[in-house]
Design an enzyme around this catalytic site. Structure first.
Site, PDB file in Angstrom:
ATOM      1  N   ARG A 190      45.430  27.642  36.491  1.00 51.38           N
ATOM      2  CA  ARG A 190      44.775  28.864  36.956  1.00 51.38           C
ATOM      3  C   ARG A 190      45.768  30.021  36.981  1.00 51.38           C
ATOM      4  O   ARG A 190      45.413  31.165  36.673  1.00 51.38           O
ATOM      5  CB  ARG A 190      44.153  28.655  38.338  1.00 51.38           C
ATOM      6  CG  ARG A 190      43.331  29.854  38.810  1.00 51.38           C
ATOM      7  CD  ARG A 190      42.582  29.556  40.096  1.00 51.38           C
ATOM      8  NE  ARG A 190      43.505  29.323  41.213  1.00 51.38           N
ATOM      9  CZ  ARG A 190      43.100  28.997  42.440  1.00 51.38           C
ATOM     10  NH1 ARG A 190      41.806  28.876  42.708  1.00 51.38           N
ATOM     11  NH2 ARG A 190      43.972  28.802  43.403  1.00 51.38           N
ATOM     12  N   LEU A 214      36.133  33.212  42.493  1.00 50.89           N
ATOM     13  CA  LEU A 214      37.363  32.568  42.074  1.00 50.89           C
ATOM     14  C   LEU A 214      37.086  31.104  41.750  1.00 50.89           C
ATOM     15  O   LEU A 214      36.311  30.442  42.441  1.00 50.89           O
ATOM     16  CB  LEU A 214      38.410  32.657  43.183  1.00 50.89           C
ATOM     17  CG  LEU A 214      39.782  32.072  42.853  1.00 50.89           C
ATOM     18  CD1 LEU A 214      40.493  32.941  41.816  1.00 50.89           C
ATOM     19  CD2 LEU A 214      40.627  31.973  44.123  1.00 50.89           C
ATOM     20  N   GLU A 269      31.038  34.189  47.628  1.00 48.32           N
ATOM     21  CA  GLU A 269      31.989  33.214  48.170  1.00 48.32           C
ATOM     22  C   GLU A 269      32.516  33.736  49.486  1.00 48.32           C
ATOM     23  O   GLU A 269      32.102  34.795  49.962  1.00 48.32           O
ATOM     24  CB  GLU A 269      33.137  32.987  47.181  1.00 48.32           C
ATOM     25  CG  GLU A 269      33.923  34.243  46.840  1.00 48.32           C
ATOM     26  CD  GLU A 269      34.966  34.018  45.763  1.00 48.32           C
ATOM     27  OE1 GLU A 269      35.318  32.864  45.504  1.00 48.32           O
ATOM     28  OE2 GLU A 269      35.443  35.016  45.192  1.00 48.32           O
ATOM     29  N   TYR A 319      48.825  35.427  42.452  1.00 50.47           N
ATOM     30  CA  TYR A 319      49.430  34.455  43.356  1.00 50.47           C
ATOM     31  C   TYR A 319      48.700  33.123  43.272  1.00 50.47           C
ATOM     32  O   TYR A 319      47.591  33.027  42.735  1.00 50.47           O
ATOM     33  CB  TYR A 319      49.427  34.982  44.793  1.00 50.47           C
ATOM     34  CG  TYR A 319      48.078  34.947  45.489  1.00 50.47           C
ATOM     35  CD1 TYR A 319      47.779  33.966  46.441  1.00 50.47           C
ATOM     36  CD2 TYR A 319      47.101  35.906  45.213  1.00 50.47           C
ATOM     37  CE1 TYR A 319      46.551  33.936  47.090  1.00 50.47           C
ATOM     38  CE2 TYR A 319      45.881  35.890  45.868  1.00 50.47           C
ATOM     39  CZ  TYR A 319      45.608  34.914  46.796  1.00 50.47           C
ATOM     40  OH  TYR A 319      44.390  34.879  47.434  1.00 50.47           O
ATOM     41  N   ARG A 355      57.491  54.200  39.158  1.00 51.95           N
ATOM     42  CA  ARG A 355      56.063  54.206  39.472  1.00 51.95           C
ATOM     43  C   ARG A 355      55.284  54.999  38.425  1.00 51.95           C
ATOM     44  O   ARG A 355      55.420  56.211  38.303  1.00 51.95           O
ATOM     45  CB  ARG A 355      55.811  54.794  40.862  1.00 51.95           C
ATOM     46  CG  ARG A 355      54.379  54.574  41.342  1.00 51.95           C
ATOM     47  CD  ARG A 355      54.146  55.164  42.729  1.00 51.95           C
ATOM     48  NE  ARG A 355      52.847  54.752  43.252  1.00 51.95           N
ATOM     49  CZ  ARG A 355      51.681  55.310  42.926  1.00 51.95           C
ATOM     50  NH1 ARG A 355      51.653  56.316  42.048  1.00 51.95           N
ATOM     51  NH2 ARG A 355      50.555  54.869  43.437  1.00 51.95           N
ATOM     52  N   LYS A 385      43.166  35.643  40.208  1.00 51.89           N
ATOM     53  CA  LYS A 385      43.704  35.493  41.571  1.00 51.89           C
ATOM     54  C   LYS A 385      44.779  36.558  41.814  1.00 51.89           C
ATOM     55  O   LYS A 385      45.981  36.286  41.846  1.00 51.89           O
ATOM     56  CB  LYS A 385      44.246  34.078  41.803  1.00 51.89           C
ATOM     57  CG  LYS A 385      44.376  33.720  43.279  1.00 51.89           C
ATOM     58  CD  LYS A 385      44.603  32.232  43.454  1.00 51.89           C
ATOM     59  CE  LYS A 385      44.820  31.854  44.921  1.00 51.89           C
ATOM     60  NZ  LYS A 385      43.630  32.072  45.757  1.00 51.89           N
TER      61      LYS A 385
END
Length: 285
Positions: A52, A207, A182, A33, A100, A149
């Protein structure tokens, strides 16, 4: 006005916006995301966010669902349809919908795309910046590729909940050596007693924050003392200032860590100045 979401090629009212139960983002957190600030109806640092995004997609071997130009149109149209002047636009791309199975699905599986946008309470954010925020420290229990991310954020959720239960806004994550990595949803900074701005260097353990990178450009452009290195919890306790950076919060001063006041217990001059000047240096398009 009903919120509008973009879901796999369609703009839909919030109540009709749905994803399949076999979407791999739901089943495995198999997706990435981005969150981009919207300011005056325009996107902030879109180029850096899309770079990114490409990195995260490539690391997870998820195909890009559309061209950069097409994705840019979708982001802007979602912002427009939601009448967002100041806020955020959220983009999520998963590996798609398939039976799945832990292994990757067939190569012709189309990635799934969701985009939403919402307004921020700017007055509330400015009040937070004026008052400063409280931070707590918790062990960093995340997986070893947080440079991607990914939508897999359970450890971050637990850290944020712990912070909330202790009356803090953010949690700073601590590695096994007692050093800050972070924040649960931000990059962490301190200003040392001798005035040096310090933040952890990029690697697989943090990140690559877009706001972080712009702030570094500002610091270097102004000739401020700066060092990319890990710092300990004890260093943070003794710092002159501390602050966090993220796309949704820009720069927020930290006035206490684990209940201990930082500096004089008020927002510091450097953090306040970086917040004030940030958008002069960001790319707004």
């Amino acid at each position: 006005m009903s919120r509008i979401a973009y879901v796999n090629g369609r703009y839909l009212p919030d109540a009709q916006a749905k994803v399949a139960i076999d979407d791999r983002g739901y089943q495995f957190a198999d997706g990435v995301y981005e969150v981009c600030e919207v300011r005056g109806g325009r996107l902030v640092d879109e180029r850096r966010h899309m770079a990114r995004l490409d990195y995260s997609l490539n690391e997870l071997r998820i195909a890009r669902p559309m061209s950069a130009a097409a994705l840019s149109i979708v982001l802007r149209e979602t912002v427009r349809r939601n009448r967002v002047r100041d806020g955020i636009v959220y983009l999520q791309i998963t590996r798609g919908v398939a039976r799945r199975d832990f292994a990757f699905p067939p190569t012709d599986t189309r990635p799934a795309v969701v985009v939403t946008a919402r307004s921020n309470d700017l007055a509330r954010l400015e009040q937070l910046a004026t008052e400063g925020i409280a931070v707590i420290t918790v062990p960093d229990i995340r997986w070893q590729r947080v440079d991607i991310k990914s939508v897999a954020l359970l450890a971050n959720v637990l850290a944020k909940q712990t912070a909330r239960e202790q009356g803090a806004r953010e949690a700073w994550l601590v590695d096994e050596a007692g050093r800050i990595t972070e924040g649960a949803s931000s990059n962490a900074w301190i200003v040392s007693r001798d005035g040096k701005l310090i933040t952890r260097p990029l690697g697989r353990d943090i990140l690559s924050g877009i706001t972080r990178s712009v702030v570094i450009d500002v610091i270097k452009g102004q000739g401020l003392a700066f060092e990319e290195r890990a710092f300990t919890v004890e260093e943070a306790y003794g710092a002159r200032e501390a602050f966090v950076t993220s796309a949704s919060q820009i720069v927020l001063p930290v006035v206490s860590i684990d209940g201990r006041p930082i500096g004089n217990g008020a927002p510091g001059l450097i953090a306040t100045a970086l917040r004030r000047d940030y958008h002069r240096h960001a790319e707004i398009s």
